[in-house]
Design a protein around this motif. Structure first.
Motif: not given
Length: 131
Positions: A104-129
């Motif tokens: 069981v993995c417990l996740v405690i988060a600083s924000g409520e769910f907000d899809e716009s906060d996610y980067i789900r595409d790895y290539d997009l993640f790398l380019s953002s770096k």
């Protein structure tokens, strides 16, 4: 990579241990709590990064590996103790894999769910770096 393992205060007792997350135990206000369970051993979870949200992952039961990538380096951490939490800062790609039976993995988060906060595409993640 600015990840950190946090000791969760625990009270040892012959009747069973008690771990407590309150006050300034973690460096953010808790806005959301969720947990992953019944994850098949050959499956993986995660596969994203957050722009603003911080997360603390805790293996309440069993074990699993957290693969972290900040765009420059990659690191794998096994979580298997319910009194240790993995603090993941913003801008870190995470994947969870190798779940043991009954984990069981417990996740405690600083924000409520907000899809716009996610980067789900790895290539997009790398380019953002790179920017």
């Amino acid at each position: 990579m600015n990840i950190k393992l946090i000791d969760i205060p625990k009270i040892n007792d012959v009747r069973g241990n008690l771990a407590v997350i309150e006050g300034n135990c973690i460096p953010f206000e808790i806005k959301r709590v969720y947990y992953l369970f019944d994850v098949p051993s050959n499956a993986y979870r995660g596969g994203h990064s957050h722009k603003e949200q911080l997360e603390l992952l805790v293996a309440l039961s069993g074990s699993f590996d957290v693969i972290l990538n900040d765009g420059n380096s990659k690191q794998s951490i096994m979580l298997n103790k319910p009194d240790k939490g993995l603090l993941i800062p913003t801008g870190v790609w995470r994947e969870l894999e190798n779940f043991s039976s009954g984990s069981v993995c417990l996740v405690i988060a600083s924000g409520e769910f907000d899809e716009s906060d996610y980067i789900r595409d790895y290539d997009l993640f790398l380019s953002s770096k790179q920017s």
